[in-house]
Design a protein around this motif. Structure first.
Motif, PDB file in Angstrom:
ATOM      1  N   ASN A 171       0.844  -1.197   0.000  1.00  0.00           N
ATOM      2  CA  ASN A 171       0.000   0.000   0.000  1.00  0.00           C
ATOM      3  C   ASN A 171       0.882   1.252   0.000  1.00  0.00           C
ATOM      4  OD1 ASN A 171      -1.710   2.180   0.812  1.00  0.00           O
ATOM      5  ND2 ASN A 171      -3.163   0.716   1.656  1.00  0.00           N
ATOM      6  N   SER A 172       0.754   2.063  -1.053  1.00  0.00           N
ATOM      7  CA  SER A 172       1.621   3.236  -1.199  1.00  0.00           C
ATOM      8  C   SER A 172       1.123   4.456  -0.420  1.00  0.00           C
ATOM      9  CB  SER A 172       1.755   3.601  -2.684  1.00  0.00           C
ATOM     10  OG  SER A 172       0.485   3.818  -3.264  1.00  0.00           O
ATOM     11  N   SER A 173      -0.097   4.389   0.132  1.00  0.00           N
ATOM     12  CA  SER A 173      -0.610   5.484   0.978  1.00  0.00           C
ATOM     13  C   SER A 173      -1.179   4.897   2.264  1.00  0.00           C
ATOM     14  CB  SER A 173      -1.696   6.282   0.244  1.00  0.00           C
ATOM     15  OG  SER A 173      -1.174   6.961  -0.865  1.00  0.00           O
ATOM     16  N   PRO A 174      -0.317   4.294   3.088  1.00  0.00           N
ATOM     17  CA  PRO A 174      -0.826   3.610   4.284  1.00  0.00           C
ATOM     18  C   PRO A 174      -1.388   4.591   5.304  1.00  0.00           C
ATOM     19  CG  PRO A 174       1.567   3.758   4.364  1.00  0.00           C
ATOM     20  CD  PRO A 174       1.153   4.255   3.013  1.00  0.00           C
ATOM     21  N   GLY A 175      -2.496   4.196   5.918  1.00  0.00           N
ATOM     22  CA  GLY A 175      -3.054   5.002   7.001  1.00  0.00           C
ATOM     23  C   GLY A 175      -2.171   4.934   8.227  1.00  0.00           C
ATOM     24  N   LEU A 176      -2.168   5.999   9.006  1.00  0.00           N
ATOM     25  CA  LEU A 176      -1.281   6.066  10.176  1.00  0.00           C
ATOM     26  C   LEU A 176      -2.001   5.835  11.501  1.00  0.00           C
ATOM     27  CD1 LEU A 176       0.925   9.164   9.227  1.00  0.00           C
ATOM     28  CD2 LEU A 176       1.264   6.751   8.647  1.00  0.00           C
ATOM     29  N   GLU A 177      -3.303   5.999  11.513  1.00  0.00           N
ATOM     30  CA  GLU A 177      -4.014   5.954  12.797  1.00  0.00           C
ATOM     31  C   GLU A 177      -3.884   4.590  13.468  1.00  0.00           C
ATOM     32  OE1 GLU A 177      -8.303   7.198  14.794  1.00  0.00           O
ATOM     33  OE2 GLU A 177      -8.127   7.078  12.610  1.00  0.00           O
ATOM     34  N   GLY A 178      -4.169   3.525  12.732  1.00  0.00           N
ATOM     35  CA  GLY A 178      -4.137   2.193  13.336  1.00  0.00           C
ATOM     36  C   GLY A 178      -2.762   1.825  13.852  1.00  0.00           C
ATOM     37  N   ILE A 179      -1.739   2.085  13.047  1.00  0.00           N
ATOM     38  CA  ILE A 179      -0.403   1.624  13.431  1.00  0.00           C
ATOM     39  C   ILE A 179       0.218   2.535  14.492  1.00  0.00           C
ATOM     40  CG2 ILE A 179       0.967   2.833  11.642  1.00  0.00           C
ATOM     41  CD1 ILE A 179       2.321  -0.088  11.312  1.00  0.00           C
ATOM     42  N   GLU A 180      -0.084   3.838  14.472  1.00  0.00           N
ATOM     43  CA  GLU A 180       0.417   4.705  15.547  1.00  0.00           C
ATOM     44  C   GLU A 180      -0.264   4.356  16.866  1.00  0.00           C
ATOM     45  OE1 GLU A 180       2.237   8.776  13.653  1.00  0.00           O
ATOM     46  OE2 GLU A 180       0.259   8.897  14.595  1.00  0.00           O
ATOM     47  N   THR A 181      -1.554   4.057  16.817  1.00  0.00           N
ATOM     48  CA  THR A 181      -2.284   3.695  18.029  1.00  0.00           C
ATOM     49  C   THR A 181      -1.788   2.362  18.586  1.00  0.00           C
ATOM     50  OG1 THR A 181      -4.253   4.871  17.243  1.00  0.00           O
ATOM     51  CG2 THR A 181      -4.574   3.260  18.995  1.00  0.00           C
ATOM     52  N   ALA A 182      -1.587   1.386  17.701  1.00  0.00           N
ATOM     53  CA  ALA A 182      -1.174   0.049  18.142  1.00  0.00           C
ATOM     54  C   ALA A 182       0.247   0.025  18.680  1.00  0.00           C
ATOM     55  CB  ALA A 182      -1.317  -0.947  16.989  1.00  0.00           C
ATOM     56  N   THR A 183       1.127   0.840  18.092  1.00  0.00           N
ATOM     57  CA  THR A 183       2.551   0.766  18.454  1.00  0.00           C
ATOM     58  C   THR A 183       3.018   1.914  19.343  1.00  0.00           C
ATOM     59  OG1 THR A 183       3.283   2.031  16.504  1.00  0.00           O
ATOM     60  CG2 THR A 183       3.010  -0.357  16.242  1.00  0.00           C
ATOM     61  N   GLY A 184       2.253   3.020  19.379  1.00  0.00           N
ATOM     62  CA  GLY A 184       2.673   4.183  20.155  1.00  0.00           C
ATOM     63  C   GLY A 184       3.833   4.939  19.542  1.00  0.00           C
ATOM     64  N   LYS A 185       4.130   4.672  18.279  1.00  0.00           N
ATOM     65  CA  LYS A 185       5.269   5.312  17.613  1.00  0.00           C
ATOM     66  C   LYS A 185       4.830   6.535  16.807  1.00  0.00           C
ATOM     67  CE  LYS A 185       8.213   1.205  17.257  1.00  0.00           C
ATOM     68  NZ  LYS A 185       9.022   0.363  16.340  1.00  0.00           N
ATOM     69  N   ASP A 186       5.747   7.474  16.676  1.00  0.00           N
ATOM     70  CA  ASP A 186       5.498   8.696  15.907  1.00  0.00           C
ATOM     71  C   ASP A 186       5.882   8.443  14.449  1.00  0.00           C
ATOM     72  OD1 ASP A 186       5.197  11.261  14.917  1.00  0.00           O
ATOM     73  OD2 ASP A 186       6.966  12.079  15.927  1.00  0.00           O
ATOM     74  N   ILE A 187       5.029   7.730  13.736  1.00  0.00           N
ATOM     75  CA  ILE A 187       5.319   7.378  12.339  1.00  0.00           C
ATOM     76  C   ILE A 187       5.333   8.629  11.474  1.00  0.00           C
ATOM     77  CG2 ILE A 187       4.676   5.928  10.387  1.00  0.00           C
ATOM     78  CD1 ILE A 187       5.398   4.375  12.933  1.00  0.00           C
ATOM     79  N   ALA A 188       4.398   9.539  11.736  1.00  0.00           N
ATOM     80  CA  ALA A 188       4.341  10.782  10.955  1.00  0.00           C
ATOM     81  C   ALA A 188       5.661  11.542  11.067  1.00  0.00           C
ATOM     82  CB  ALA A 188       3.181  11.654  11.423  1.00  0.00           C
ATOM     83  N   GLY A 189       6.208  11.598  12.259  1.00  0.00           N
ATOM     84  CA  GLY A 189       7.490  12.281  12.465  1.00  0.00           C
ATOM     85  C   GLY A 189       8.614  11.602  11.701  1.00  0.00           C
ATOM     86  N   MET A 190       8.608  10.266  11.675  1.00  0.00           N
ATOM     87  CA  MET A 190       9.640   9.536  10.931  1.00  0.00           C
ATOM     88  C   MET A 190       9.560   9.854   9.440  1.00  0.00           C
ATOM     89  SD  MET A 190       9.400   5.772  12.711  1.00  0.00           S
ATOM     90  CE  MET A 190       9.386   5.566  14.498  1.00  0.00           C
TER      91      MET A 190
END
Length: 301
Positions: free
Chosen positions: A262-281
């Protein structure tokens, strides 16, 4: 830096988080409604206009192009690329990922694990393609489907034939895949940024639904993936040419098999599940790698 994001809905969690992460790092991020952008084609002067005004001065562009407007969105993104604006994911790579058949052909070429998959045009070949994927049961997918839409589990040959003939009668293209029963209605989403898996989650489908998409009512939890799964995700991203992507895998009896990149993955599920700042990365990756005219594929492949 001055960053543009091609997105139709500024209020989505993923888009808000990217804006927040950019601003927290001192960057400017403008969300441009993809459908309000226009291409202006002239020799040696590739430009994009937004609501009638020519766009200039952007260092990078983040494409968050909805599946329903892929063709138009990629035309806009290509124009940014031709004007020398660095894309987080390139137009060619996104085009590969949005075509399920093309993406699976590419991944198969490089030996990545995939479910048995068949593709045919003639409905009279239905029995042959069901047999080719060791079915029934089989999974039938629209080539252009997204978020679990257009994915059907056919548990008998009769039901598979009925679904395939219905789709073909509507003149839509489909894939038929083997059903990985041992996955138990769960899959793994590995989020890759810059050639590294930065987060992973396990998604479980809603009761009585074999699809694990969060948009379909599934749930997500943190998971530790194996070295083989990590390597598979990284290799898939590299072969597809994507800097940022979500690689969806099932745990089969013969190792991880890729369902989608998926070239446009959603961030809500994975940030919530992992507690990581994916957007910042993602923003940090842009800040480190964005450079004018550094589009790798140059519209090829």
């Amino acid at each position: 830096m001055k960053i543009a994001m091609l997105a139709r809905n500024a209020s989505l969690y993923s888009h808000r988080r990217l804006v927040e992460a950019a601003e927290a790092r001192g960057h400017t991020l403008d969300i441009l409604n993809t459908l309000r952008c226009t291409v202006q084609i002239a020799s040696h002067r590739p430009t994009v206009a937004y609501e009638g005004e020519t766009i200039t001065g952007y260092d990078a562009v983040i494409p968050r192009i909805g599946a329903s407007i892929t063709h138009y969105g990629l035309a806009i993104l290509r124009q940014f690329e031709m004007a020398g604006v660095w894309p987080l994911n390139e137009s060619v790579a996104i085009g590969r990922s949005r075509d399920k058949l093309r993406s699976m052909q590419i991944l198969a070429k490089y030996g990545l694990g995939l479910p048995l998959t068949a593709f045919a045009h003639d409905p009279k070949q239905t029995s042959q393609i069901i047999k080719a994927v060791n079915g029934p049961p089989v999974v039938i997918k629209l080539l252009e489907g997204t978020q679990g839409i257009g994915v059907v589990l056919a548990e008998t040959e009769a039901s598979a034939k009925s679904v395939i003939e219905a789709f073909r009668g509507a003149n839509v293209n489909i894939l038929v895949q083997e059903f990985i029963k041992e996955a138990g209605g769960t899959d793994i989403r590995a989020l890759v940024v810059g050639g590294k898996v930065v987060a992973a989650m396990q998604r479980t489908g809603a009761p009585d639904d074999f699809r694990s998409n969060l948009h379909r009512g599934g749930s997500a939890q943190l998971i530790k993936i194996t070295p083989e799964e990590r390597s598979t995700a990284v290799r898939a991203a590299r072969r597809m040419g994507l800097n940022v992507c979500g690689v969806d895998m099932l745990r089969s009896n013969h190792g991880p098999v890729i369902m989608e990149v998926n070239s446009s993955p959603g961030l809500e599920g994975i940030e919530t599940a992992t507690g990581k700042d994916i957007a910042g990365m993602i923003i940090d990756f842009i800040a480190t790698h964005a450079a004018a005219g550094k589009t790798k594929t140059k519209g090829k492949g």
